[in-house]
Design a protein around this motif. Structure first.
Motif, PDB file in Angstrom:
ATOM      1  N   GLU A   1      -4.701  -1.971  14.118  1.00 33.74           N
ATOM      2  CA  GLU A   1      -5.266  -1.063  13.108  1.00 33.74           C
ATOM      3  C   GLU A   1      -6.588  -0.522  13.610  1.00 33.74           C
ATOM      4  O   GLU A   1      -7.404  -1.263  14.156  1.00 33.74           O
TER       5      GLU A   1
ATOM      6  N   SER B   1      -5.631   2.000  -1.133  1.00 33.85           N
ATOM      7  CA  SER B   1      -6.643   1.373  -0.278  1.00 33.85           C
ATOM      8  C   SER B   1      -7.293   0.187  -1.018  1.00 33.85           C
ATOM      9  O   SER B   1      -8.506   0.102  -1.127  1.00 33.85           O
TER      10      SER B   1
ATOM     11  N   GLU C   1      -4.822 -10.192   9.087  1.00 37.13           N
ATOM     12  CA  GLU C   1      -6.221 -10.467   8.762  1.00 37.13           C
ATOM     13  C   GLU C   1      -6.424 -11.670   7.851  1.00 37.13           C
ATOM     14  O   GLU C   1      -6.929 -11.532   6.723  1.00 37.13           O
TER      15      GLU C   1
ATOM     16  N   HIS D   1       1.156  -9.375   4.578  1.00 36.94           N
ATOM     17  CA  HIS D   1      -0.016  -8.498   4.470  1.00 36.94           C
ATOM     18  C   HIS D   1      -0.535  -8.598   3.023  1.00 36.94           C
ATOM     19  O   HIS D   1      -0.529  -7.631   2.274  1.00 36.94           O
ATOM     20  N   TRP D   2      -0.859  -9.827   2.627  1.00 43.56           N
ATOM     21  CA  TRP D   2      -1.632 -10.150   1.414  1.00 43.56           C
ATOM     22  C   TRP D   2      -0.857 -10.169   0.096  1.00 43.56           C
ATOM     23  O   TRP D   2      -1.395 -10.568  -0.929  1.00 43.56           O
TER      24      TRP D   2
ATOM     25  N   GLN E   1       0.801  -1.226   0.000  1.00 44.36           N
ATOM     26  CA  GLN E   1       0.000   0.000   0.000  1.00 44.36           C
ATOM     27  C   GLN E   1       0.833   1.274   0.000  1.00 44.36           C
ATOM     28  O   GLN E   1       0.319   2.337  -0.324  1.00 44.36           O
TER      29      GLN E   1
ATOM     30  N   LYS F   1     -10.050   6.892  -1.002  1.00 44.32           N
ATOM     31  CA  LYS F   1     -10.361   6.663   0.412  1.00 44.32           C
ATOM     32  C   LYS F   1      -9.069   6.888   1.206  1.00 44.32           C
ATOM     33  O   LYS F   1      -8.138   6.079   1.129  1.00 44.32           O
TER      34      LYS F   1
END
Ligand code: BGP
Length: 484
Positions: free
Chosen positions: A383, A436, A165, A123-124, A21, A443
């Motif tokens: 977060e 995002s 997550e 993180h993905w 990100q 956003k």
């Protein structure tokens, strides 16, 4: 007049980001592609305004300036993720020295400023070469990656989380199909969730083998997205729908990482539907001599809570239907419905952002108490924040609704601490406006406004407010504004 909340002097104040990100430099210095780089290149139309993370915030080149901002904003901690494909471009095998150098510089600069790094392994941004968490090679590759990171950075990094997550990434990668690898298959989703939780537990055990048991408040954890699920009405059907949704979205992740086992009730339900995952379904190791079972679990040293919003479930779910509001047009409603099981609905009394995310600090308090009742352990809010369509006007960004949002949520944290929850820190999402995911760049979550043309960082009003809070540890409030 509301009494100010006083946080302990060693409470960690910081922000959180993720590699994809903010870093940019998607193909630079030997970095391999991730599944998200590939997805954004192949399906630009699925992302708001066809935005992409190729440059993002160019943190890869501007990291020193960004660490300077953290210092000015009073950070004592910073949560960020390592890019697996920057370190291992093919997912396993040859290590990219430039990747190690980049993170070495960042970690060293943080430590020089007295900012404790809190590092997330995943993180993905899975290396594209590995394709998916269904790949039979994935566990070995993951443990090689984890070992590389623990050995290389572990002398300086004392707070780690394995996954960010797993619930959210599985749900959108394998159930709604909105995130890569764009699958829509509940059985596969449950198997992937299990593969992730198993990989997590093996990495926790590996970390402890290498570095031993840590000091309280340090060591290895995981960042879970936790959203209480409330019944949409008083009917017993809605109560049951909420219980089921809570079981699948919260307990399915929370109980393995805290207690080393799946919730029996949810497992039974999945067995009955023929959807229980295959593999070792028990994560616990035998109790150590003289210790309780909880002491000897290969489970987390601390838990990270990512909290944004609650859900409201009804049993009235005639179809399977998923949609996310990614435009920030409040008319574009998000939909989440699994036929015959549950459907999420809006709370008629709720306050919502333009992206249809409900603002409800009490649900954060509820989640923290639930954790306390499952297992007493250090907790970090890893977060929490609000996405707004911030605008820069004459050099200022007036984001009083962000200050109100964080104030409300920190008051909820403080209340939970007084009720015995061992919260050690708060990482606001995010340091700066960033990519995002499907929402692109409209956003905005940052304390720093990022100009999309020049990438220049400008502190918003919330930035000086946060700096003062971090300096004093005293939270005054509430601010009079309400979200957008
Ligand atoms: C979490 C992710 C973050 C971040 C945040 C806000 O789920 O861990 O990476 O993006 O949500 O979500 P979004 O950017 O989709 O609004």
């Amino acid at each position: 007049m509301i009494e100010p909340c006083r946080f302990p002097p060693d409470f960690v104040w910081g922000t959180a980001t993720a590699a994809l990100q903010i870093e940019g430099a998607a193909d630079l210095d030997g970095k391999g592609p991730s599944i998200w780089d590939d997805f954004c290149r192949r399906f630009p139309e699925r992302i708001h305004e066809r935005s992409h993370p190729e440059v993002a915030c160019d943190h890869y080149h501007r990291w020193a300036e960004d660490v300077g901002w953290m210092r000015r904003l009073g950070h004592s901690g910073y949560r960020f993720s390592l890019s697996w494909p920057r370190l291992l471009p093919q997912g396993r095998g040859a290590v990219n020295q430039a990747g190690l150098d980049f993170y070495d510089r960042l970690v060293d600069a943080l430590l020089e400023q007295g900012i404790a790094p809190n590092v997330t392994l995943y993180h993905w941004d899975l290396p594209l070469a590995l394709q998916s968490w269904e790949n039979p090679e994935i566990l070995e590759a993951w443990l090689e990656y984890a070992e590389l990171c623990f050995r290389h950075f572990g002398d300086r990094v004392k707070l780690w989380s394995t996954l960010n997550e797993p619930g959210w990434s599985t749900m959108h990668g394998y159930l709604t199909g909105l995130h890569p690898p764009c699958q829509r298959d509940p059985r596969r989703a449950l198997q992937v969730a299990h593969n992730l939780l198993w990989a997590h537990s093996r990495a926790v055990a590996l970390y402890h083998r290498i570095w031993g048991r840590p000091e309280p408040g340090q060591g290895i954890g995981i960042a879970l997205n936790l959203s209480p699920v409330h019944p949409a009405s008083d009917s017993p059907q809605d109560a049951e729908a909420a219980r089921l949704a809570d079981g699948l979205l919260n307990r399915w992740f929370l109980e393995p990482v805290l207690l080393g086992r799946y919730p029996e009730e949810v497992l039974e339900f999945l067995r009955a539907c023929g959807s229980a995952p295959r593999g070792h379904l028990d994560f616990a190791e035998p109790a150590s001599q003289g210790g309780s079972a909880a002491d000897s679990n290969p489970t987390v040293d601390w838990l990270g809570v990512n909290y944004y919003l609650p859900h409201h479930a009804t049993a009235d779910a005639p179809t399977t239907d998923f949609h996310l509001n990614i435009s920030g047009d409040p008319q574009e409603a998000s939909r989440f419905s699994i036929q015959g099981l549950f459907r999420f609905v809006q709370n008629p009394r709720g306050r919502y952002t333009d992206w249809n995310w409900e603002v409800d600090p009490d649900s954060l308090h509820e989640i923290l108490l639930r954790i306390r009742d499952l297992r007493r352990l250090p907790v970090y809010v890893t977060e929490n924040g609000i996405g707004l369509p911030d605008r820069l006007c004459e050099g200022q960004v007036e984001d009083s609704s962000r200050i109100a949002y964080v104030t409300g949520h920190l008051q909820a944290v403080h209340r939970a601490m007084q009720e015995g929850v061992d919260v050690r820190g708060y990482y606001m999402w995010s340091l700066m406006d960033n990519f995002s995911w499907l929402n692109g760049y409209r956003k905005r979550y940052g304390l720093l406004y990022v100009d999309r043309q020049t990438l220049q960082r400008t502190p918003k009003r919330s930035a000086s407010w946060f700096a003062e809070l971090a300096r004093t540890g005293v939270l005054h409030g509430p601010e009079p504004a309400s979200p957008s």
